[in-house]
Design a protein around this motif. Sequence first.
Motif, PDB file in Angstrom:
ATOM      1  N   ASP A 150     -39.150  55.749  66.644  1.00  0.00           N
ATOM      2  CA  ASP A 150     -39.276  56.903  67.129  1.00  0.00           C
ATOM      3  C   ASP A 150     -38.206  57.882  66.750  1.00  0.00           C
ATOM      4  OD1 ASP A 150     -41.581  55.898  68.248  1.00  0.00           O
ATOM      5  OD2 ASP A 150     -40.513  55.438  70.048  1.00  0.00           O
ATOM      6  N   LEU A 151     -37.002  57.285  66.724  1.00  0.00           N
ATOM      7  CA  LEU A 151     -35.928  58.562  66.436  1.00  0.00           C
ATOM      8  C   LEU A 151     -35.963  58.687  65.031  1.00  0.00           C
ATOM      9  CD1 LEU A 151     -32.845  56.968  68.434  1.00  0.00           C
ATOM     10  CD2 LEU A 151     -34.114  59.012  68.848  1.00  0.00           C
ATOM     11  N   ARG A 152     -36.412  57.822  64.234  1.00  0.00           N
ATOM     12  CA  ARG A 152     -36.401  58.156  62.665  1.00  0.00           C
ATOM     13  C   ARG A 152     -37.569  59.257  62.426  1.00  0.00           C
ATOM     14  NH1 ARG A 152     -36.954  53.176  61.247  1.00  0.00           N
ATOM     15  NH2 ARG A 152     -39.245  53.010  60.811  1.00  0.00           N
ATOM     16  N   LYS A 153     -38.912  59.148  63.208  1.00  0.00           N
ATOM     17  CA  LYS A 153     -39.938  60.025  62.969  1.00  0.00           C
ATOM     18  C   LYS A 153     -39.421  61.443  63.535  1.00  0.00           C
ATOM     19  CE  LYS A 153     -43.839  56.904  62.999  1.00  0.00           C
ATOM     20  NZ  LYS A 153     -44.983  56.479  63.803  1.00  0.00           N
ATOM     21  N   GLU A 154     -38.737  61.401  64.602  1.00  0.00           N
ATOM     22  CA  GLU A 154     -38.329  62.615  65.239  1.00  0.00           C
ATOM     23  C   GLU A 154     -37.307  63.526  64.339  1.00  0.00           C
ATOM     24  OE1 GLU A 154     -37.197  64.224  69.774  1.00  0.00           O
ATOM     25  OE2 GLU A 154     -37.388  62.070  69.377  1.00  0.00           O
ATOM     26  N   ALA A 155     -36.163  62.650  63.966  1.00  0.00           N
ATOM     27  CA  ALA A 155     -35.301  63.117  62.936  1.00  0.00           C
ATOM     28  C   ALA A 155     -35.939  63.729  61.794  1.00  0.00           C
ATOM     29  CB  ALA A 155     -34.244  61.934  62.660  1.00  0.00           C
ATOM     30  N   THR A 156     -37.035  63.052  61.122  1.00  0.00           N
ATOM     31  CA  THR A 156     -37.559  63.480  59.719  1.00  0.00           C
ATOM     32  C   THR A 156     -38.317  64.626  60.405  1.00  0.00           C
ATOM     33  OG1 THR A 156     -37.793  61.219  59.204  1.00  0.00           O
ATOM     34  CG2 THR A 156     -39.314  62.894  57.991  1.00  0.00           C
ATOM     35  N   ALA A 157     -38.962  64.880  61.197  1.00  0.00           N
ATOM     36  CA  ALA A 157     -39.606  66.131  61.739  1.00  0.00           C
ATOM     37  C   ALA A 157     -38.609  67.287  61.738  1.00  0.00           C
ATOM     38  CB  ALA A 157     -40.541  65.747  62.950  1.00  0.00           C
ATOM     39  N   LYS A 158     -37.774  67.005  62.766  1.00  0.00           N
ATOM     40  CA  LYS A 158     -36.573  68.200  62.587  1.00  0.00           C
ATOM     41  C   LYS A 158     -35.871  68.504  61.188  1.00  0.00           C
ATOM     42  CE  LYS A 158     -33.547  70.512  65.305  1.00  0.00           C
ATOM     43  NZ  LYS A 158     -34.244  71.647  65.781  1.00  0.00           N
ATOM     44  N   LEU A 159     -35.681  67.622  60.453  1.00  0.00           N
ATOM     45  CA  LEU A 159     -35.169  67.946  59.154  1.00  0.00           C
ATOM     46  C   LEU A 159     -36.361  68.844  58.433  1.00  0.00           C
ATOM     47  CD1 LEU A 159     -33.597  64.657  58.144  1.00  0.00           C
ATOM     48  CD2 LEU A 159     -32.402  66.758  58.217  1.00  0.00           C
ATOM     49  N   ASP A 160     -37.817  68.507  58.445  1.00  0.00           N
ATOM     50  CA  ASP A 160     -38.722  69.168  57.807  1.00  0.00           C
ATOM     51  C   ASP A 160     -38.797  70.667  58.303  1.00  0.00           C
ATOM     52  OD1 ASP A 160     -39.411  67.194  56.175  1.00  0.00           O
ATOM     53  OD2 ASP A 160     -41.179  66.476  57.521  1.00  0.00           O
ATOM     54  N   SER A 161     -38.443  70.606  59.875  1.00  0.00           N
ATOM     55  CA  SER A 161     -38.445  71.989  60.395  1.00  0.00           C
ATOM     56  C   SER A 161     -37.615  72.870  59.845  1.00  0.00           C
ATOM     57  CB  SER A 161     -38.439  71.951  62.023  1.00  0.00           C
ATOM     58  OG  SER A 161     -38.318  72.968  62.432  1.00  0.00           O
ATOM     59  N   LEU A 162     -36.200  72.193  59.688  1.00  0.00           N
ATOM     60  CA  LEU A 162     -34.955  73.209  59.416  1.00  0.00           C
ATOM     61  C   LEU A 162     -35.179  73.345  57.888  1.00  0.00           C
ATOM     62  CD1 LEU A 162     -32.265  70.816  60.882  1.00  0.00           C
ATOM     63  CD2 LEU A 162     -32.714  73.037  61.539  1.00  0.00           C
TER      64      LEU A 162
END
Length: 891
Positions: free
Chosen positions: A22-34
């Motif tokens: 879950d944290l991996r997916k959320e971190a990936t999404a945050k990086l994509d957003s940045l």
Amino acid sequence: MMSNNEIAIPKLIALTQGLNNDLRKEATAKLDSLESEHFANFILELCRILASASESTSIRQGAGLLLRKCIGGGRSEEFRNRTRERWASQQEQIRHRIKHAIVDVLGVPDEQVRNTAVNVISNLALIETLQEWTDLLPTLISKCLSKNNELMYSALKCIGQIAEDDSAHMELQKYSPKILECIAHGMSVSNGRNAASVQSESMKCLHHIIELIRPNMQVERERTIIFQMVCCGASNGPNKDLRLNSFMCISRLIEFYYSLLAPYMQSIFGITKTTVEKGINQNEDPDVTKQAIEVWSTCAEVEYDIMCENEMMQQQKDSQAPPVPARKNFGFVNKALQLMVPIYLKALLLQSEDEDEDEWTIRKAAACSLELFAAVARDNILNYVLKFVEQHVSSADWKQREAALGAFGYVLDGPAPDKLVGLTTQILDIVLKLMGDSNQQVRATAVWVFGRICDLLPDAVGSRNILQPLVKALQDRNSICNKACWSIASLTKYYSDKQVNNACIYADQNAFKLIQELMSRCNRTDNTGTVIVSIHEAINNIIYFLPEGTQQTVQALQSLLVSLIKQMQDCCGVITKNNSNNMPEQVMYKMAGLFSTIQITIDKLGIGCLNEEMTGNIMTCCCSLLQKDNDLVYEEALGCITYVARCVGAHFQKFLQAPQVQELLIKAIRLSTRNESICRIGAGVIGDVYTSCAEFISSNPQSLQPYTDRIVAELLTILINTEIHIHLKGHIVDSLTDILIAHGTYAYRYSNDILDKCLDIGCLIPPDDADADLVDTFNEIRVSIIDTCRSCMAELAQAQQINDFQKYLPKIHNFFNAMAKDLKRISVEVLKSCIKLLSEAADYCDPGTKQKLQTSAVSQILQKAGSLSKQQPELAQQAQKAFTQIANTAN
């Protein structure tokens, strides 16, 4: 869950590398957003992380992966365009900061980090272009000339990667003297950490820029330094990568600068010969050995091209073409025969018991080079090879037997056929015997040699009965069966060309016995798709070249056709019962093969060979398989429909009226943007079925009118689609013309739209730099469009509405104007078609229409045809006649 507060990028990278999904997916999404919302700052932060010694290796690697994804992830046109658009949207000052930041990373100690920077910089150089990033090459050159080995290595690598793309060559060439200086500087590095890597990368960089250094190669002093560098790098030493890259450079130098090689060839010969000898004796790295062999293969290819060019020029001496200076052939291959061929022959003895067919080995490299030597040296190579063959072909050692067979096969293409046929006739019995050898590798090579003989020197086989060993080879392993099928295909064509109607395969009923053997082999469960294709190609060749014969032959073909249809139904039943998408590929290959062989058999038997039941069975299977959307079968199923329509003629109208068939044909042409090959075949099938049903359609067009309206609309949509390749448009025009012709006097419903759109396509002119194939395609389309014009004119005349033809004249004038602008490239076939159109117009049309045809463009085309009185006297006469006809405006 993460906090809504901003989290530092290093921590986000760490989370993407963690175990919590879950944290991996959320971190990936945050990086994509940045990346999406703060692109510039995101890139700058990644560059900072990369260059930071305080960050852990895993975090820096993660930053590198993200950076490559943003900028250095690929060189596809789609990726570049997307990245270029995003990059261009950044302010110039921001772009400058990013470029400066990533270039700085080239100097960090971590090699993996530097390599990431190299990938990003080289890709960014193609996105922004070197013309805009003006200080990149000077900066990289400056770093190459430093005394920092790591910096030199990365800068050289960066230049090399940029040079891999042709679009950068113009700018790189301006700096070629400085880049050569960098390479020489890198080659001189002998001390310090990574010195060997710097030398290797220097030579690799040279390999990438070789075609850019032509001005330097024209200067003897600079040329000599370059050759000294590559020869020094290739010489014996512990640096394998340097030697490998050096031999690669030598091959490229030969390819681009053959005319300048003579003073350096002795050194090249000595280095390559020593390396190959050591490699064969297993005292040299195999990759280096193979690359040393490649040097001579490249030399042979260049000399073969020169030979072909000079022979062609010799043949064209009497033509009117301007003379082209002949390239000098130094004959390096012939000079090397005495020493290199024995080494290659020795390399052929390096077989292993469990050899992988797909592995590129020293032995295979030597065999390939030997084959190229034969093409160049011709008769001169035979003395060296034949002695080896005689000594080893009957040896008790299977390796020697196999090597002798291979050696003979490799030199069959080059020496004079008259000389080889006698030699081959003598050795053929041994080859046939070894096709049944106890060793599998010997059998495989023997069958391959036999295939080469059948392909290149079939006279050596003649009428000899070779069926027994051939059939035995068919039952062997798949790789051997493939080669046996190739032999059959070559022999059948030879028998047809020589009109030998009762030899071997075609003696008595041997052809049908052989077909049965092949059909039986096709049912083996261990078959691959390649084997099934080869088997059916062999069967198809046997049938296609079957001599026109007795009633017994016709009956045998009819029985074969019945058997093929039964097998087709059985195979189709297996496929249709399987509702999943996991149908074994082997079954689909078999189905495609059966469809192809049924087509050939129908064509051989001719019109009327299908009864109603057979026709229905074939069409049922075709429709079932077309619904499966399997590319392997789709084209063959469509092809089958064409052959059935041609065979049954007007009786096909009941199928053409069937909604299922109609929908499947429309579906085929709708694939134009996804699969142009299927669309092309579909368009051809539509033309063929309309031609077959022409009698029915011309007398009763209303029965098919709704469908024909749809078909014509679909075809015209494809024709005007600018994304469709011009080659496909020619097939669309042919199909539309067939539809017009099939409608006879009722063609007027479609003629206006069809001719209007076709003439628009006819106004296209191939670009100035178009290759011969593209020009041929344009000329083929022009012929098709002229045929459409002729068809429309004939139908209007038949319907006594010829005056309506005048409304097409403006677009016909535009069409002729376009051809007149491209007069130097229009073909003789186009000229012939133009003359036919003008002559028919003169016959059909009134004086006013004929007068309107007397344009400058028409005159230029007729003058062009008339100028060919020596090459095409009949064409010139027809042009004069057409000119007289349209000039005669008397009633």
